[in-house]
Design a protein around this motif. Structure first.
Motif: not given
Length: 460
Positions: A300-312, A429-437
Protein backbone atom coordinates in the motif's frame (compact mmCIF):
# COMPACT_ATOMS: atom_id res chain seq x y z
CA UNK A 1 -2.12 6.58 23.38
CA UNK A 2 -4.87 8.55 21.62
CA UNK A 3 -3.26 9.01 18.17
CA UNK A 4 -3.58 5.80 16.13
CA UNK A 5 -0.92 4.67 13.68
CA UNK A 6 -3.27 5.54 10.82
CA UNK A 7 -3.78 9.06 12.20
CA UNK A 8 -0.05 9.45 12.78
CA UNK A 9 0.79 8.47 9.19
CA UNK A 10 -1.80 10.93 7.90
CA UNK A 11 -0.24 13.65 10.09
CA UNK A 12 3.21 12.89 8.66
CA UNK A 13 1.96 13.69 5.17
CA UNK A 14 0.49 17.05 6.17
CA UNK A 15 2.53 20.17 5.54
CA UNK A 16 1.20 22.86 7.88
CA UNK A 17 1.63 21.18 11.27
CA UNK A 18 3.72 22.05 14.32
CA UNK A 19 6.25 19.22 14.35
CA UNK A 20 8.28 18.78 17.52
CA UNK A 21 11.22 16.57 18.32
CA UNK A 22 11.88 15.17 21.79
CA UNK A 23 15.34 13.93 22.77
CA UNK A 24 16.06 11.45 25.56
CA UNK A 25 19.81 11.16 26.10
CA UNK A 26 21.06 8.64 28.64
CA UNK A 27 24.38 8.72 30.48
CA UNK A 28 25.96 6.90 33.40
CA UNK A 29 24.42 9.12 36.06
CA UNK A 30 21.02 9.89 34.61
CA UNK A 31 19.01 11.14 31.64
CA UNK A 32 18.79 14.50 29.88
CA UNK A 33 15.46 15.55 28.34
CA UNK A 34 15.30 18.31 25.73
CA UNK A 35 13.23 19.26 22.69
CA UNK A 36 12.97 21.71 19.82
CA UNK A 37 9.93 23.54 21.19
CA UNK A 38 10.05 22.78 24.91
CA UNK A 39 7.47 20.57 26.63
CA UNK A 40 6.45 19.33 30.07
CA UNK A 41 4.81 15.94 30.32
CA UNK A 42 1.54 15.31 32.11
CA UNK A 43 1.07 12.97 35.09
CA UNK A 44 -0.29 10.41 32.62
CA UNK A 45 2.71 10.54 30.28
CA UNK A 46 5.83 8.40 30.30
CA UNK A 47 7.97 9.84 31.77
CA UNK A 48 5.48 11.74 33.98
CA UNK A 49 5.85 15.39 35.03
CA UNK A 50 9.13 15.79 33.19
CA UNK A 51 10.38 18.99 31.55
CA UNK A 52 11.88 18.65 28.09
CA UNK A 53 14.06 21.76 28.04
CA UNK A 54 13.85 23.79 24.85
CA UNK A 55 17.14 23.66 22.98
CA UNK A 56 17.95 24.29 19.36
CA UNK A 57 18.96 20.92 17.96
CA UNK A 58 20.37 20.10 14.54
CA UNK A 59 19.58 16.57 13.43
CA UNK A 60 21.88 14.62 11.13
CA UNK A 61 21.07 15.84 7.63
CA UNK A 62 21.20 12.33 6.16
CA UNK A 63 20.29 8.90 7.47
CA UNK A 64 21.73 6.30 5.13
CA UNK A 65 21.21 2.55 5.07
CA UNK A 66 21.61 -0.25 2.55
CA UNK A 67 21.19 -4.01 2.41
CA UNK A 68 24.97 -4.19 1.93
CA UNK A 69 26.05 -1.79 4.69
CA UNK A 70 25.21 -0.73 8.23
CA UNK A 71 23.08 2.33 8.84
CA UNK A 72 24.93 5.66 9.03
CA UNK A 73 23.15 8.16 11.28
CA UNK A 74 25.49 11.14 11.60
CA UNK A 75 25.83 13.68 14.39
CA UNK A 76 23.22 15.36 16.60
CA UNK A 77 24.22 18.90 17.53
CA UNK A 78 22.80 20.97 20.40
CA UNK A 79 23.39 24.67 21.09
CA UNK A 80 25.80 24.86 24.02
CA UNK A 81 23.90 27.13 26.36
CA UNK A 82 25.29 26.33 29.80
CA UNK A 83 25.88 22.62 29.24
CA UNK A 84 29.69 22.46 29.39
CA UNK A 85 29.36 19.94 32.22
CA UNK A 86 27.83 17.44 29.78
CA UNK A 87 31.34 16.68 28.58
CA UNK A 88 32.01 14.87 31.88
CA UNK A 89 29.21 12.34 31.47
CA UNK A 90 29.72 8.82 30.20
CA UNK A 91 27.11 9.01 27.43
CA UNK A 92 25.33 5.85 26.35
CA UNK A 93 22.36 6.32 24.01
CA UNK A 94 19.97 8.84 22.55
CA UNK A 95 16.38 8.48 21.31
CA UNK A 96 14.50 10.97 19.14
CA UNK A 97 10.69 11.14 19.15
CA UNK A 98 8.60 12.98 16.56
CA UNK A 99 5.12 14.34 17.13
CA UNK A 100 2.83 17.34 17.13
CA UNK A 101 3.49 19.95 19.80
CA UNK A 102 -0.17 19.76 20.87
CA UNK A 103 -0.03 16.01 21.60
CA UNK A 104 0.67 14.09 24.75
CA UNK A 105 4.23 12.74 24.78
CA UNK A 106 2.90 9.18 24.66
CA UNK A 107 1.52 9.95 21.18
CA UNK A 108 4.93 10.85 19.78
CA UNK A 109 6.72 8.08 17.84
CA UNK A 110 10.34 7.10 18.15
CA UNK A 111 12.19 7.75 14.87
CA UNK A 112 15.83 7.34 15.91
CA UNK A 113 17.43 5.12 18.54
CA UNK A 114 21.21 5.12 18.47
CA UNK A 115 24.24 4.70 20.70
CA UNK A 116 26.56 7.60 21.51
CA UNK A 117 30.10 6.87 20.38
CA UNK A 118 31.69 10.18 21.42
CA UNK A 119 30.94 13.84 22.10
CA UNK A 120 32.50 17.14 21.08
CA UNK A 121 32.06 20.27 23.18
CA UNK A 122 32.75 23.71 21.70
CA UNK A 123 32.07 27.30 22.62
CA UNK A 124 28.74 27.32 20.78
CA UNK A 125 27.64 23.74 20.23
CA UNK A 126 27.70 20.33 21.88
CA UNK A 127 27.78 17.42 19.42
CA UNK A 128 26.77 13.80 19.95
CA UNK A 129 28.66 11.50 17.59
CA UNK A 130 26.32 8.56 17.12
CA UNK A 131 26.42 5.06 15.72
CA UNK A 132 23.79 2.56 14.73
CA UNK A 133 22.71 0.36 17.63
CA UNK A 134 24.36 -2.55 15.82
CA UNK A 135 27.64 -1.27 17.29
CA UNK A 136 26.59 -2.73 20.65
CA UNK A 137 27.02 -6.21 19.17
CA UNK A 138 30.47 -5.59 17.74
CA UNK A 139 31.98 -7.49 20.65
CA UNK A 140 33.61 -10.94 21.00
CA UNK A 141 31.68 -13.95 22.23
CA UNK A 142 32.51 -14.68 25.86
CA UNK A 143 32.30 -18.47 25.49
CA UNK A 144 31.71 -21.35 23.09
CA UNK A 145 28.04 -22.01 22.30
CA UNK A 146 26.25 -24.81 20.47
CA UNK A 147 23.18 -23.36 18.73
CA UNK A 148 20.94 -25.72 16.81
CA UNK A 149 22.50 -29.01 15.66
CA UNK A 150 26.24 -28.90 14.89
CA UNK A 151 28.53 -31.44 13.23
CA UNK A 152 32.18 -32.21 13.90
CA UNK A 153 33.01 -29.31 16.20
CA UNK A 154 36.29 -29.09 18.13
CA UNK A 155 35.46 -29.02 21.85
CA UNK A 156 37.85 -27.29 24.23
CA UNK A 157 40.07 -29.48 26.40
CA UNK A 158 39.55 -27.78 29.77
CA UNK A 159 41.12 -30.43 32.02
CA UNK A 160 44.04 -32.33 30.50
CA UNK A 161 44.48 -34.41 33.66
CA UNK A 162 40.95 -35.77 33.72
CA UNK A 163 40.44 -35.49 29.93
CA UNK A 164 37.37 -33.24 30.14
CA UNK A 165 36.26 -31.60 26.91
CA UNK A 166 33.79 -28.69 26.97
CA UNK A 167 31.60 -27.53 24.07
CA UNK A 168 28.89 -25.38 25.77
CA UNK A 169 28.63 -23.41 29.04
CA UNK A 170 25.77 -25.38 30.61
CA UNK A 171 23.32 -28.28 30.31
CA UNK A 172 21.15 -26.64 27.62
CA UNK A 173 23.18 -28.45 24.93
CA UNK A 174 24.10 -32.12 24.87
CA UNK A 175 26.65 -34.17 22.96
CA UNK A 176 25.36 -36.57 20.28
CA UNK A 177 28.59 -38.36 19.46
CA UNK A 178 32.36 -38.14 19.91
CA UNK A 179 35.09 -39.05 17.39
CA UNK A 180 38.84 -39.58 17.55
CA UNK A 181 40.45 -38.90 14.14
CA UNK A 182 37.00 -39.45 12.64
CA UNK A 183 36.34 -42.79 14.36
CA UNK A 184 33.19 -42.82 16.47
CA UNK A 185 33.76 -43.53 20.16
CA UNK A 186 31.36 -45.52 22.30
CA UNK A 187 29.60 -43.79 25.15
CA UNK A 188 30.40 -45.29 28.59
CA UNK A 189 33.15 -47.47 27.08
CA UNK A 190 35.20 -44.61 25.59
CA UNK A 191 33.66 -41.49 27.13
CA UNK A 192 31.07 -40.35 29.64
CA UNK A 193 28.60 -37.48 29.23
CA UNK A 194 28.59 -34.77 31.90
CA UNK A 195 25.49 -32.70 32.63
CA UNK A 196 27.20 -29.35 32.03
CA UNK A 197 28.06 -29.06 28.35
CA UNK A 198 31.07 -31.35 28.52
CA UNK A 199 32.19 -34.98 28.28
CA UNK A 200 35.09 -36.98 29.70
CA UNK A 201 37.29 -39.41 27.79
CA UNK A 202 38.07 -42.70 29.50
CA UNK A 203 41.59 -42.76 28.03
CA UNK A 204 43.84 -40.38 26.12
CA UNK A 205 42.96 -39.57 22.53
CA UNK A 206 44.93 -41.08 19.66
CA UNK A 207 44.41 -37.95 17.54
CA UNK A 208 41.96 -35.11 16.98
CA UNK A 209 38.81 -35.15 19.15
CA UNK A 210 35.63 -33.82 17.55
CA UNK A 211 31.98 -34.17 18.42
CA UNK A 212 28.39 -33.56 17.31
CA UNK A 213 25.98 -31.76 19.63
CA UNK A 214 22.65 -29.98 19.71
CA UNK A 215 20.90 -27.30 21.75
CA UNK A 216 17.75 -28.42 23.54
CA UNK A 217 15.58 -25.42 22.60
CA UNK A 218 17.37 -23.13 20.10
CA UNK A 219 16.91 -24.40 16.58
CA UNK A 220 16.08 -21.96 13.77
CA UNK A 221 17.44 -18.68 12.39
CA UNK A 222 15.31 -16.36 14.53
CA UNK A 223 16.07 -18.30 17.73
CA UNK A 224 19.80 -18.43 17.01
CA UNK A 225 20.05 -14.73 16.17
CA UNK A 226 17.97 -13.74 19.19
CA UNK A 227 20.19 -15.82 21.48
CA UNK A 228 23.34 -14.14 20.11
CA UNK A 229 21.81 -10.65 20.37
CA UNK A 230 20.71 -11.25 23.97
CA UNK A 231 24.28 -12.04 24.97
CA UNK A 232 24.59 -8.23 24.91
CA UNK A 233 21.19 -6.54 24.79
CA UNK A 234 18.08 -7.15 26.87
CA UNK A 235 14.91 -8.93 25.79
CA UNK A 236 13.11 -5.56 25.76
CA UNK A 237 15.29 -4.62 22.76
CA UNK A 238 13.99 -7.58 20.72
CA UNK A 239 11.04 -7.25 18.34
CA UNK A 240 9.54 -10.61 19.30
CA UNK A 241 6.58 -10.16 16.94
CA UNK A 242 8.98 -9.67 14.04
CA UNK A 243 11.00 -12.78 14.92
CA UNK A 244 7.84 -14.85 15.31
CA UNK A 245 6.66 -13.66 11.90
CA UNK A 246 10.09 -14.48 10.43
CA UNK A 247 9.93 -18.02 11.78
CA UNK A 248 6.34 -18.45 10.60
CA UNK A 249 6.53 -16.89 7.14
CA UNK A 250 10.19 -16.58 6.13
CA UNK A 251 12.31 -19.46 7.38
CA UNK A 252 11.85 -21.99 10.16
CA UNK A 253 14.41 -24.57 9.04
CA UNK A 254 16.79 -26.00 11.65
CA UNK A 255 20.34 -24.62 11.59
CA UNK A 256 23.62 -25.56 13.19
CA UNK A 257 25.96 -22.84 14.50
CA UNK A 258 29.05 -23.27 16.67
CA UNK A 259 29.70 -19.83 18.13
CA UNK A 260 33.32 -19.82 19.28
CA UNK A 261 34.82 -17.73 22.04
CA UNK A 262 36.32 -14.49 20.77
CA UNK A 263 34.40 -14.39 17.48
CA UNK A 264 32.50 -11.20 16.63
CA UNK A 265 28.79 -11.39 17.54
CA UNK A 266 27.70 -8.79 14.98
CA UNK A 267 29.46 -10.60 12.15
CA UNK A 268 27.88 -13.89 13.17
CA UNK A 269 24.36 -12.46 13.02
CA UNK A 270 25.16 -10.91 9.63
CA UNK A 271 26.45 -14.23 8.27
CA UNK A 272 23.57 -16.28 9.67
CA UNK A 273 20.94 -13.87 8.36
CA UNK A 274 22.64 -13.73 4.95
CA UNK A 275 22.70 -17.53 4.78
CA UNK A 276 18.89 -17.50 4.54
CA UNK A 277 18.69 -14.43 2.28
CA UNK A 278 18.01 -11.91 5.04
CA UNK A 279 19.39 -8.88 6.83
CA UNK A 280 19.21 -7.76 10.45
CA UNK A 281 18.67 -4.29 11.83
CA UNK A 282 17.52 -2.19 14.71
CA UNK A 283 14.40 -0.38 13.54
CA UNK A 284 13.54 3.25 14.27
CA UNK A 285 12.20 2.18 17.66
CA UNK A 286 15.53 0.54 18.51
CA UNK A 287 14.25 -3.04 18.32
CA UNK A 288 16.23 -5.96 16.86
CA UNK A 289 14.65 -7.39 13.70
CA UNK A 290 15.28 -9.91 10.94
CA UNK A 291 14.10 -9.01 7.44
CA UNK A 292 13.97 -11.45 4.54
CA UNK A 293 14.79 -10.18 1.05
CA UNK A 294 11.92 -11.26 -1.18
CA UNK A 295 10.66 -10.60 -4.67
CA UNK A 296 8.69 -7.34 -5.08
CA UNK A 297 5.07 -7.66 -4.02
CA UNK A 298 1.94 -5.55 -3.82
CA UNK A 299 2.13 -2.92 -1.11
CA UNK A 300 0.00 0.00 0.00
CA UNK A 301 3.07 2.29 -0.14
CA UNK A 302 2.65 4.31 -3.34
CA UNK A 303 5.41 6.38 -4.92
CA UNK A 304 3.70 8.44 -7.60
CA UNK A 305 4.77 11.19 -10.02
CA UNK A 306 3.33 13.79 -7.65
CA UNK A 307 5.96 13.05 -4.99
CA UNK A 308 8.91 12.03 -7.21
CA UNK A 309 11.48 14.78 -7.71
CA UNK A 310 11.73 16.04 -11.30
CA UNK A 311 14.02 13.94 -13.51
CA UNK A 312 15.31 11.97 -10.51
CA UNK A 313 14.65 8.43 -11.79
CA UNK A 314 17.70 6.69 -13.24
CA UNK A 315 18.59 3.12 -14.18
CA UNK A 316 21.66 2.33 -12.05
CA UNK A 317 22.53 -1.21 -13.11
CA UNK A 318 21.31 -4.58 -14.28
CA UNK A 319 21.94 -7.86 -12.48
CA UNK A 320 22.59 -10.97 -14.53
CA UNK A 321 20.43 -14.04 -13.86
CA UNK A 322 21.84 -17.08 -12.08
CA UNK A 323 22.47 -20.19 -14.13
CA UNK A 324 22.46 -22.16 -10.91
CA UNK A 325 22.58 -21.76 -7.14
CA UNK A 326 24.75 -24.05 -5.03
CA UNK A 327 23.81 -24.21 -1.36
CA UNK A 328 25.69 -25.75 1.55
CA UNK A 329 24.18 -27.84 4.33
CA UNK A 330 25.46 -29.93 7.27
CA UNK A 331 28.32 -27.50 7.81
CA UNK A 332 31.52 -29.25 8.94
CA UNK A 333 33.01 -27.16 11.75
CA UNK A 334 36.39 -28.93 11.79
CA UNK A 335 38.00 -29.58 8.41
CA UNK A 336 40.48 -32.42 8.83
CA UNK A 337 43.33 -33.51 6.61
CA UNK A 338 42.42 -36.82 5.00
CA UNK A 339 45.89 -38.16 5.80
CA UNK A 340 45.14 -37.74 9.52
CA UNK A 341 41.78 -39.48 9.41
CA UNK A 342 41.49 -43.14 10.28
CA UNK A 343 41.87 -45.53 7.36
CA UNK A 344 38.83 -47.42 8.66
CA UNK A 345 36.45 -44.61 7.68
CA UNK A 346 34.22 -44.92 4.65
CA UNK A 347 35.09 -42.90 1.57
CA UNK A 348 32.02 -40.68 2.06
CA UNK A 349 32.93 -39.93 5.70
CA UNK A 350 36.53 -39.13 4.75
CA UNK A 351 35.32 -36.77 2.06
CA UNK A 352 32.87 -35.03 4.40
CA UNK A 353 35.32 -34.51 7.28
CA UNK A 354 37.91 -33.16 4.84
CA UNK A 355 35.51 -30.62 3.26
CA UNK A 356 33.53 -27.60 4.47
CA UNK A 357 30.03 -28.91 3.90
CA UNK A 358 27.73 -31.00 1.78
CA UNK A 359 26.08 -29.15 -1.11
CA UNK A 360 22.96 -29.14 -3.26
CA UNK A 361 22.28 -27.26 -6.49
CA UNK A 362 19.27 -25.68 -8.13
CA UNK A 363 19.48 -25.07 -11.89
CA UNK A 364 17.64 -22.32 -13.69
CA UNK A 365 16.56 -24.40 -16.64
CA UNK A 366 14.68 -21.47 -18.18
CA UNK A 367 17.96 -19.65 -18.89
CA UNK A 368 20.14 -22.59 -19.81
CA UNK A 369 19.31 -22.05 -23.47
CA UNK A 370 21.90 -19.29 -23.86
CA UNK A 371 19.55 -16.30 -23.73
CA UNK A 372 21.81 -14.68 -21.13
CA UNK A 373 25.42 -15.47 -22.09
CA UNK A 374 26.77 -13.62 -19.01
CA UNK A 375 24.53 -15.41 -16.51
CA UNK A 376 26.48 -16.46 -13.42
CA UNK A 377 26.72 -19.41 -11.07
CA UNK A 378 25.97 -18.52 -7.46
CA UNK A 379 27.39 -20.30 -4.40
CA UNK A 380 26.00 -19.65 -0.91
CA UNK A 381 27.34 -20.54 2.52
CA UNK A 382 24.56 -21.82 4.72
CA UNK A 383 24.10 -23.67 7.99
CA UNK A 384 21.04 -25.77 7.18
CA UNK A 385 20.91 -29.14 8.90
CA UNK A 386 18.67 -30.85 6.35
CA UNK A 387 19.33 -31.39 2.66
CA UNK A 388 15.68 -30.69 1.79
CA UNK A 389 15.81 -27.23 3.42
CA UNK A 390 19.00 -26.35 1.57
CA UNK A 391 17.48 -27.52 -1.71
CA UNK A 392 14.32 -25.51 -1.11
CA UNK A 393 16.22 -22.30 -0.37
CA UNK A 394 18.56 -22.79 -3.32
CA UNK A 395 15.49 -23.09 -5.55
CA UNK A 396 13.92 -19.99 -3.98
CA UNK A 397 16.99 -17.91 -4.83
CA UNK A 398 17.21 -19.40 -8.30
CA UNK A 399 13.58 -18.42 -8.89
CA UNK A 400 14.34 -14.87 -7.78
CA UNK A 401 17.07 -14.64 -10.38
CA UNK A 402 15.49 -16.34 -13.38
CA UNK A 403 15.49 -13.08 -15.30
CA UNK A 404 17.59 -9.94 -15.59
CA UNK A 405 16.96 -7.71 -12.57
CA UNK A 406 17.18 -3.92 -12.66
CA UNK A 407 18.15 -1.34 -10.02
CA UNK A 408 16.79 2.20 -10.28
CA UNK A 409 17.56 5.27 -8.19
CA UNK A 410 14.93 7.92 -7.44
CA UNK A 411 14.20 10.76 -5.06
CA UNK A 412 10.73 11.16 -3.54
CA UNK A 413 9.12 13.42 -0.97
CA UNK A 414 7.44 10.90 1.29
CA UNK A 415 6.48 10.74 4.96
CA UNK A 416 9.66 10.19 7.03
CA UNK A 417 10.42 6.54 7.69
CA UNK A 418 7.22 5.38 6.00
CA UNK A 419 9.34 3.23 3.65
CA UNK A 420 12.07 1.06 5.14
CA UNK A 421 14.78 -1.23 3.85
CA UNK A 422 13.44 -4.37 2.10
CA UNK A 423 9.92 -2.92 1.95
CA UNK A 424 8.07 -3.17 -1.34
CA UNK A 425 6.63 -0.04 -2.93
CA UNK A 426 4.39 0.51 -5.96
CA UNK A 427 6.10 3.05 -8.22
CA UNK A 428 4.43 4.98 -11.02
CA UNK A 429 6.43 7.20 -13.36
CA UNK A 430 6.24 8.25 -17.01
CA UNK A 431 9.48 6.57 -18.11
CA UNK A 432 11.44 3.30 -17.95
CA UNK A 433 8.32 1.13 -18.06
CA UNK A 434 6.79 2.51 -14.85
CA UNK A 435 3.83 4.08 -16.71
CA UNK A 436 1.31 1.55 -15.41
CA UNK A 437 3.11 1.12 -12.09
CA UNK A 438 5.57 -1.55 -10.95
CA UNK A 439 6.31 -3.14 -7.59
CA UNK A 440 9.92 -2.81 -6.41
CA UNK A 441 11.98 -3.57 -3.30
CA UNK A 442 13.83 -0.80 -1.44
CA UNK A 443 17.49 -1.87 -1.26
CA UNK A 444 18.98 1.42 -0.05
CA UNK A 445 17.56 4.63 1.34
CA UNK A 446 18.96 8.03 2.19
CA UNK A 447 16.56 10.04 4.33
CA UNK A 448 17.17 13.79 4.18
CA UNK A 449 15.88 15.15 7.47
CA UNK A 450 16.41 18.74 6.31
CA UNK A 451 14.04 18.79 3.33
CA UNK A 452 11.99 15.62 3.89
CA UNK A 453 13.15 13.87 0.74
CA UNK A 454 14.27 10.25 0.45
CA UNK A 455 16.70 9.06 -2.19
CA UNK A 456 16.42 5.33 -2.63
CA UNK A 457 17.53 2.50 -4.84
CA UNK A 458 14.87 -0.01 -5.82
CA UNK A 459 15.22 -3.56 -7.17
CA UNK A 460 12.77 -5.20 -9.52
Amino acid sequence: MTISDEQYNAWLKRRNVQRDLLFIATHSTGTEYFSLLGKTTTPNDTPANTAFVQRFVELPSLIIESINADKAIGDITVVNNGIDHWQDYNWQSIEVLLGDSSWLVDDYRKIISVVIDDVNAGADVFTFITRDKKALLEVPANDNYVLGQVNNISPELIDSTHLIYRFHPDNTAIVDGVRDNGVSLVVVTDYTVNNNGSFTLISSAAGKITCDAHHLSINNTAEVCQFIAELVIGSSDIDTANLLDFSTNANNAPLGIYLTKGSDLSQWITDIAASVGSIWRFNAQGLFQLIRFELPKANNVKITPGIIALNSVDLVSKEQPYLSVEMQYQYNWTIQDESQLSATLSASDRQYYASQAKTVKADNSVILNGEYPLATKESRTSYFVNQSDAQSDAQRIANQRQAMRKIYRLTAFIAPFSVLLCDSAHITYNRFGFDEGLNAVIISRQQNTANGSMECEVWL
